[in-house]
Design an enzyme around this catalytic site. Structure first.
Site, PDB file in Angstrom:
ATOM      1  N   CYS A  86       0.834  -1.196   0.000  1.00  0.00           N
ATOM      2  CA  CYS A  86       0.000   0.000   0.000  1.00  0.00           C
ATOM      3  C   CYS A  86       0.876   1.256   0.000  1.00  0.00           C
ATOM      4  O   CYS A  86       1.505   1.562  -1.003  1.00  0.00           O
ATOM      5  CB  CYS A  86      -0.983  -0.042   1.170  1.00  0.00           C
ATOM      6  SG  CYS A  86      -2.338   1.153   1.033  1.00  0.00           S
ATOM      7  N   HIS A 195      -3.477  -5.645   1.045  1.00  0.00           N
ATOM      8  CA  HIS A 195      -2.793  -5.904   2.311  1.00  0.00           C
ATOM      9  C   HIS A 195      -2.759  -7.389   2.666  1.00  0.00           C
ATOM     10  O   HIS A 195      -3.643  -7.884   3.387  1.00  0.00           O
ATOM     11  CB  HIS A 195      -3.493  -5.143   3.434  1.00  0.00           C
ATOM     12  CG  HIS A 195      -3.269  -3.669   3.412  1.00  0.00           C
ATOM     13  ND1 HIS A 195      -2.317  -3.039   4.180  1.00  0.00           N
ATOM     14  CD2 HIS A 195      -3.889  -2.696   2.692  1.00  0.00           C
ATOM     15  CE1 HIS A 195      -2.354  -1.733   3.945  1.00  0.00           C
ATOM     16  NE2 HIS A 195      -3.288  -1.499   3.046  1.00  0.00           N
ATOM     17  N   GLU A 197      -0.917  -8.791   4.839  1.00  0.00           N
ATOM     18  CA  GLU A 197      -0.679  -8.951   6.274  1.00  0.00           C
ATOM     19  C   GLU A 197      -1.970  -8.977   7.074  1.00  0.00           C
ATOM     20  O   GLU A 197      -1.957  -9.314   8.273  1.00  0.00           O
ATOM     21  CB  GLU A 197       0.245  -7.839   6.792  1.00  0.00           C
ATOM     22  CG  GLU A 197      -0.388  -6.484   7.024  1.00  0.00           C
ATOM     23  CD  GLU A 197      -0.582  -5.656   5.759  1.00  0.00           C
ATOM     24  OE1 GLU A 197      -0.831  -4.442   5.893  1.00  0.00           O
ATOM     25  OE2 GLU A 197      -0.500  -6.218   4.643  1.00  0.00           O
TER      26      GLU A 197
END
Length: 236
Positions: A86, A195, A197
């Site tokens: 990002c 994302h 994660e």
């Protein structure tokens, strides 16, 4: 244990999430600060999401000039794996480690949703745990995630297989050719807007799909493979 540095800039939001992903993948996360002049012996670096320096000037533009980035640029040139997520993707573009730029979403709104991605290149240091064509679902949250490059650069990225992730089930932000992430020519530097994660723990991830597009249920962990990939790459 493989040491993965996670950078924190003023305004970074997802550094702890990235560190947790590294830990769950089997690595040791090492906190790096934007003013660090060295990388403290890490084997790879993650530049996480957020709003570095408040997104003043341009997203990632100020962060790209931070002291820690000078060392990252040098080490990336020597083959160190670097991942930008990002805002981190924006930083890598501003630092000229990746081509193109991220501009305002074409609908002019901040967007947050689960996003299906197709793995277009499974030969990078961050995607070796996948097979080309795999579909993964990870969260997406951005206001300036619209990837653009010149027609010549886009043709080069496609021709050289440097498009790593592509949006499926609709383009969320107007990115050229549905591009969600790209790599440098060596494949050690990768940036993506969604994302991974945030899709690493069963029960907390998004609604996942399999290779056929069939829904697998909530709590997907399909983002974890990105962090497992770099650990496997570094152990070879």
């Amino acid at each position: 244990m493989t040491r993965i540095g996670v950078i924190t800039f003023p305004g970074t939001l997802d550094d702890q999430d990235a560190a947790r992903a590294v830990r769950l993948a089997g690595g040791e996360p090492i906190a790096l600060w934007h003013k660090d002049s060295e990388l403290h012996g890490v084997d790879a670096v993650i530049i996480p999401g957020g709003f570095s320096y408040g997104d003043y000037l341009r997203c990632g533009a100020i962060a790209a000039t931070a002291p820690v980035m000078r060392e990252i640029i040098e080490q990336a040139g020597k083959g160190m794996p670097v991942l930008g997520i990002c805002n981190g993707f924006q930083v890598l573009c501003e630092a000229h480690l990746l081509p193109g730029a991220l501009i305002r979403n074409d609908h002019q709104k901040f967007l947050c949703r689960d996003q299906v991605l197709r793995i277009e290149n499974s030969d990078t240091m961050w995607t070796k745990s996948f097979t080309q064509g795999d579909l993964i679902t990870v969260p997406l949250k951005n206001g300036e995630g619209n990837f653009q490059a010149s027609p010549e650069e886009l043709e080069r990225l496609e021709g050289e297989g440097r498009v790593v992730f592509r949006y499926m089930e609709g383009n969320p932000n107007g990115s050229a050719k549905d591009i969600a992430g790209v790599a440098n020519d060596a494949g050690n530097v990768v940036g993506l807007m969604p994302h991974p994660e945030h899709a690493i723990e069963s029960g907390f991830g998004p609604l996942s799909v399999d290779a056929s597009g069939a829904h697998l249920g909530h709590g997907g962990t399909q983002g974890l493979g990105i962090f497992q990939s770099v650990l496997a790459s570094l152990l070879r």
